[in-house]
Scaffold this active site. Structure first.
Site, PDB file in Angstrom:
ATOM      1  N   SER A 259       0.827  -1.201   0.000  1.00  0.00           N
ATOM      2  CA  SER A 259       0.000   0.000   0.000  1.00  0.00           C
ATOM      3  C   SER A 259       0.868   1.261   0.000  1.00  0.00           C
ATOM      4  O   SER A 259       1.746   1.386  -0.844  1.00  0.00           O
ATOM      5  CB  SER A 259      -0.927  -0.078   1.212  1.00  0.00           C
ATOM      6  OG  SER A 259      -2.134   0.528   0.920  1.00  0.00           O
ATOM      7  N   TRP A 350      -9.504  -0.086  -6.018  1.00  0.00           N
ATOM      8  CA  TRP A 350      -9.003   1.229  -5.578  1.00  0.00           C
ATOM      9  C   TRP A 350      -7.554   1.424  -6.053  1.00  0.00           C
ATOM     10  O   TRP A 350      -7.140   2.508  -6.426  1.00  0.00           O
ATOM     11  CB  TRP A 350      -9.110   1.269  -4.051  1.00  0.00           C
ATOM     12  CG  TRP A 350      -8.703   2.525  -3.345  1.00  0.00           C
ATOM     13  CD1 TRP A 350      -7.633   2.673  -2.511  1.00  0.00           C
ATOM     14  CD2 TRP A 350      -9.378   3.784  -3.323  1.00  0.00           C
ATOM     15  NE1 TRP A 350      -7.609   3.948  -1.983  1.00  0.00           N
ATOM     16  CE2 TRP A 350      -8.671   4.651  -2.465  1.00  0.00           C
ATOM     17  CE3 TRP A 350     -10.538   4.265  -3.955  1.00  0.00           C
ATOM     18  CZ2 TRP A 350      -9.056   5.972  -2.217  1.00  0.00           C
ATOM     19  CZ3 TRP A 350     -10.921   5.584  -3.707  1.00  0.00           C
ATOM     20  CH2 TRP A 350     -10.187   6.413  -2.856  1.00  0.00           C
ATOM     21  N   HIS A 400      -7.248  -5.959  -0.547  1.00  0.00           N
ATOM     22  CA  HIS A 400      -6.080  -5.180  -0.144  1.00  0.00           C
ATOM     23  C   HIS A 400      -5.430  -5.827   1.085  1.00  0.00           C
ATOM     24  O   HIS A 400      -5.918  -5.647   2.213  1.00  0.00           O
ATOM     25  CB  HIS A 400      -6.602  -3.778   0.201  1.00  0.00           C
ATOM     26  CG  HIS A 400      -5.561  -2.734   0.284  1.00  0.00           C
ATOM     27  ND1 HIS A 400      -4.895  -2.258  -0.819  1.00  0.00           N
ATOM     28  CD2 HIS A 400      -5.068  -2.049   1.360  1.00  0.00           C
ATOM     29  CE1 HIS A 400      -4.037  -1.322  -0.443  1.00  0.00           C
ATOM     30  NE2 HIS A 400      -4.125  -1.181   0.874  1.00  0.00           N
TER      31      HIS A 400
HETATM   32  C1  GCU Z   1      -5.449   4.878   1.257  1.00  0.00           C
HETATM   33  C2  GCU Z   1      -4.828   5.626   0.109  1.00  0.00           C
HETATM   34  C3  GCU Z   1      -4.030   4.689  -0.792  1.00  0.00           C
HETATM   35  C4  GCU Z   1      -3.024   3.951   0.046  1.00  0.00           C
HETATM   36  C5  GCU Z   1      -3.722   3.244   1.176  1.00  0.00           C
HETATM   37  C6  GCU Z   1      -2.789   2.599   2.209  1.00  0.00           C
HETATM   38  O1  GCU Z   1      -6.416   3.993   0.794  1.00  0.00           O
HETATM   39  O2  GCU Z   1      -5.872   6.238  -0.589  1.00  0.00           O
HETATM   40  O3  GCU Z   1      -3.370   5.395  -1.805  1.00  0.00           O
HETATM   41  O4  GCU Z   1      -2.300   3.047  -0.739  1.00  0.00           O
HETATM   42  O5  GCU Z   1      -4.453   4.190   1.938  1.00  0.00           O
HETATM   43  O6  GCU Z   1      -1.629   2.886   2.245  1.00  0.00           O
HETATM   44  O7  GCU Z   1      -3.306   1.851   3.032  1.00  0.00           O
END
Ligand code: GCU
Length: 421
Positions: A259, A350, A400
């Protein structure tokens, strides 16, 4: 009357922010606008990269653009490190491994930052290749072992992991263990090095007065470093330490991040050539996914929710993605010729899995130019069917997260490139 107007304003603002958070972004392939990606093998002035020397210069040009327009300039480092303590635990996991907690002081003049590093190494006579990655909530969350120290650094609150008041808590011990299959990693001959990213820079818009930022006395401008650059810088400092640890093969340090930390490891690998390989999981917007492909998380969202991850200049590209002088395939290209693995998840729209895959394809021209395989296909792999070249990619079932399946693929990829240790 005045009170009523204020109440109505608050109500409207409240509703619109909920609407903005509910389902922002485009999820319809037919609505992805046409776009043209910048060519990593063409200089800003339009001339072509023809020789390896040209690439060295073009690489600098691209790196400068990412520094000044996206993540912010990582300051030059002339400070020093001091190991405060090492707490070893030998013959750990039934003799499989050695565990060490290393408390490291990063010193710049009068200022210092302490980070707590957790290391697992397979018991072997040879220096170990290692995966190096930040964890989100503290070292104690990655395993149920009762004696892993709690971080004292600012920690993000999370109801699920029972963290409140921004303090790491005993109640969150082991809560993220599923993302860190330590024994499996060790049994395949790899070590693991991890630390809490909040130790290096708190993930908070705090005026850049703490963490790594506080080590440097700096006038801020529109190119100054944001948090992703600070986290990337922290990985380089950990690397400085790993180079002094004889039990670790510092030529085989593989970055791994999920992420926002997946965004971080791509930038860290692009900025520090000592990292032999990079694994980026569900990194999405301003990570592996192409920014010009308007799908999933909008630039507007990330630039509003967490602008402090980037430099101020980056904000001007909201809604004007086509004006960006770089796109994310060039971030992968900066890591060439070293191996890079990008992992997506089917339900994590996302993060735009297709945009992550297309980045791998588009980065390949640089790998080919350098005599490497790049990503060996133009077709998006089917779910749970990894494809590997110098760039590897998979999309797995699920959301995710980081799973055992992911790790198995990453270790296969590391074996493929580095097995002769
Ligand atoms: C949010 C953000 C993402 C990121 C994510 C994370 O969803 O919008 O761009 O990757 O957090 O790091 O958990």
């Amino acid at each position: 009357m005045k009170k009523l107007i204020i109440f109505l304003i608050i109500l409207v603002l409240g509703i619109s922010s909920v609407v903005a958070q509910q389902d922002p972004g485009n999820y319809d392939e037919s609505k992805v606008p046409a776009y043209t990606l910048p060519d990593p093998l063409v200089f800003n002035n339009g001339s072509k990269v023809l020789t390896k020397r040209d690439w060295v210069k073009r690489r600098e040009e691209i790196h400068k653009l990412f520094s000044e327009e996206v993540y912010g300039i990582i300051p030059k480092w002339h400070g020093k490190l001091e190991v405060i303590s090492v707490s070893p635990k030998k013959n750990f996991f039934d003799g499989l491994a050695t565990r060490e907690e290393v408390l490291l002081k990063i010193i710049n003049g009068e200022k210092e930052l302490k980070v707590l590093i957790l290391i697992y190494l397979p018991n072997s006579s040879k220096p170990a290749p290692v995966f190096l990655g930040y964890n989100f909530y503290g070292n104690h969350t990655i395993s149920n072992e009762p004696d892993i120290s709690l971080t004292s650094a600012w920690t993000r609150n999370n109801d699920l992991y029972r963290i409140s008041g921004h303090k790491a808590a005993e109640a969150s011990r082991g809560m993220l263990a599923s993302r860190w299959p330590i024994k499996k990693i060790l049994s395949r001959g790899y070590g693991l090095v991890t630390l809490h990213y909040g130790d290096v820079d708190p993930d908070d818009s705090n005026g850049f007065n703490n963490g790594a930022h506080a080590l440097f006395a700096q006038q801020r401008d529109s190119t100054s470093w944001g948090s992703i650059s600070a986290w990337a810088w922290g990985l380089s400092r950990v690397m400085d330490y790993l180079e002094t640890n004889p039990k670790i093969d510092s030529r085989k340090v593989f970055l791994i991040g999920h992420s926002r930390l997946g965004k971080t490891v791509l930038w860290a690998g692009a900025s520090d050539k000592r990292f032999a390989m990079v694994v980026s999981i569900n990194s999405g917007r301003v990570g592996a996914a192409l920014t010009r492909r308007i799908f999933g998380e909008p630039l507007e969202y990330i630039n509003t929710a967490v602008p402090y991850w980037f430099c101020d200049n980056f904000r001007k590209y909201t809604g004007r993605e086509n004006l960006l002088p770089v796109d994310q395939h060039e971030l992968i290209a900066l890591i060439a010729p070293r191996p890079v693995y990008v992992a997506s998840a089917e339900d994590d729209l996302w993060a735009d899995p297709k945009g992550e895959f297309l980045s791998c394809v588009a980065a390949s021209s640089v790998y080919h130019f350098l005599g490497k395989m790049g990503f060996p296909s133009q077709t998006m792999p089917s779910v749970n069917h990894p494809v590997i070249g110098t760039i590897g990619y998979h999309i797995r079932t699920g959301n995710h997260d980081v799973t055992l399946y992911d790790w198995q693929c990453f270790m296969d990829f590391a074996d493929f490139h580095f097995k002769n240790y």
